[in-house]
Motif scaffolding. Structure first.
Motif, mmCIF file in Angstrom:
data_model
loop_
_atom_site.group_PDB
_atom_site.id
_atom_site.type_symbol
_atom_site.label_atom_id
_atom_site.label_comp_id
_atom_site.label_asym_id
_atom_site.label_seq_id
_atom_site.Cartn_x
_atom_site.Cartn_y
_atom_site.Cartn_z
ATOM 1 N N GLY A 119 0.845 -1.178 0.000
ATOM 2 C CA GLY A 119 0.000 0.000 0.000
ATOM 3 C C GLY A 119 0.881 1.228 0.000
ATOM 4 N N VAL A 120 0.260 2.376 0.230
ATOM 5 C CA VAL A 120 0.988 3.644 0.272
ATOM 6 C C VAL A 120 0.645 4.345 1.575
ATOM 7 N N GLY A 121 1.688 4.639 2.353
ATOM 8 C CA GLY A 121 1.504 5.300 3.635
ATOM 9 C C GLY A 121 1.611 6.809 3.506
ATOM 10 N N PRO A 122 1.309 7.500 4.580
ATOM 11 C CA PRO A 122 1.062 6.916 5.894
ATOM 12 C C PRO A 122 -0.302 6.236 5.966
ATOM 13 N N SER A 123 -0.334 5.186 6.761
ATOM 14 C CA SER A 123 -1.526 4.378 6.904
ATOM 15 C C SER A 123 -1.640 3.915 8.350
ATOM 16 N N GLY A 124 -2.421 2.885 8.576
ATOM 17 C CA GLY A 124 -2.595 2.353 9.897
ATOM 18 C C GLY A 124 -3.582 1.201 9.849
ATOM 19 N N THR A 125 -3.851 0.623 11.008
ATOM 20 C CA THR A 125 -4.796 -0.487 11.129
ATOM 21 C C THR A 125 -5.719 -0.202 12.301
ATOM 22 N N ARG A 126 -7.022 -0.304 12.070
ATOM 23 C CA ARG A 126 -8.002 -0.119 13.137
ATOM 24 C C ARG A 126 -8.827 -1.396 13.251
ATOM 25 N N VAL A 127 -8.680 -2.087 14.368
ATOM 26 C CA VAL A 127 -9.442 -3.316 14.621
ATOM 27 C C VAL A 127 -10.837 -2.944 15.088
ATOM 28 N N LEU A 128 -11.856 -3.613 14.558
ATOM 29 C CA LEU A 128 -13.234 -3.283 14.880
ATOM 30 C C LEU A 128 -13.770 -4.101 16.028
ATOM 31 N N GLN A 129 -13.219 -5.277 16.308
ATOM 32 C CA GLN A 129 -13.722 -6.118 17.393
ATOM 33 C C GLN A 129 -12.629 -6.403 18.393
#
Length: 129
Positions: A119-129
């Protein structure tokens, strides 16, 4: 942090030399940044290894990610909750896209899986559960 270093001659990038860790503390999941990092600007590549039966819960990323399955069959679903009925098999050698902001979840249902996402940052990960 990536272990990629620009050189004057081509140098193989061996995943075994990367710093592997358990992303988000998930059991049976190991990941390593091979090129760049989601927190930095620019292109990144992240290698993921799933032990048989390992799951990654529903989560989102602010950028579109493409993932190529290198070994095994990765089961992928879109949605805000882990729904086994919504999973689609992505076999070895195939690629899938997770559009920016789209909740998705993963399962190594049939055995060990290894995939690489970019992918192309900046990015991140957000967990939903």
């Amino acid at each position: 942090m990536s272990f990629f270093v620009q050189a004057e001659t081509p140098e193989p990038l061996h995943p075994e030399q990367a710093g592997w860790s358990a992303p988000l503390g998930l059991a049976g999941v190991a990941g390593a940044w091979l090129l760049g990092n989601q927190a930095d600007e620019g292109i990144y590549q992240y290698r993921v290894r799933l032990e048989p039966g390992a799951r990654i819960p529903p989560h989102t990323h602010p950028d579109t990610r493409n993932s190529t399955v290198l070994k095994g069959t990765l089961w992928v679903g879109f949605g805000e909750s882990f729904d086994e009925g919504a999973l689609v098999a992505v076999p070895e050698g195939s690629l899938y896209l997770a559009p920016a902001g789209t909740p998705h979840f993963l399962w190594a249902r049939d055995g060990a899986v290894e995939y690489q996402e970019s992918g192309v940052g900046p990015s991140g990960t957000r967990v939903l559960q």
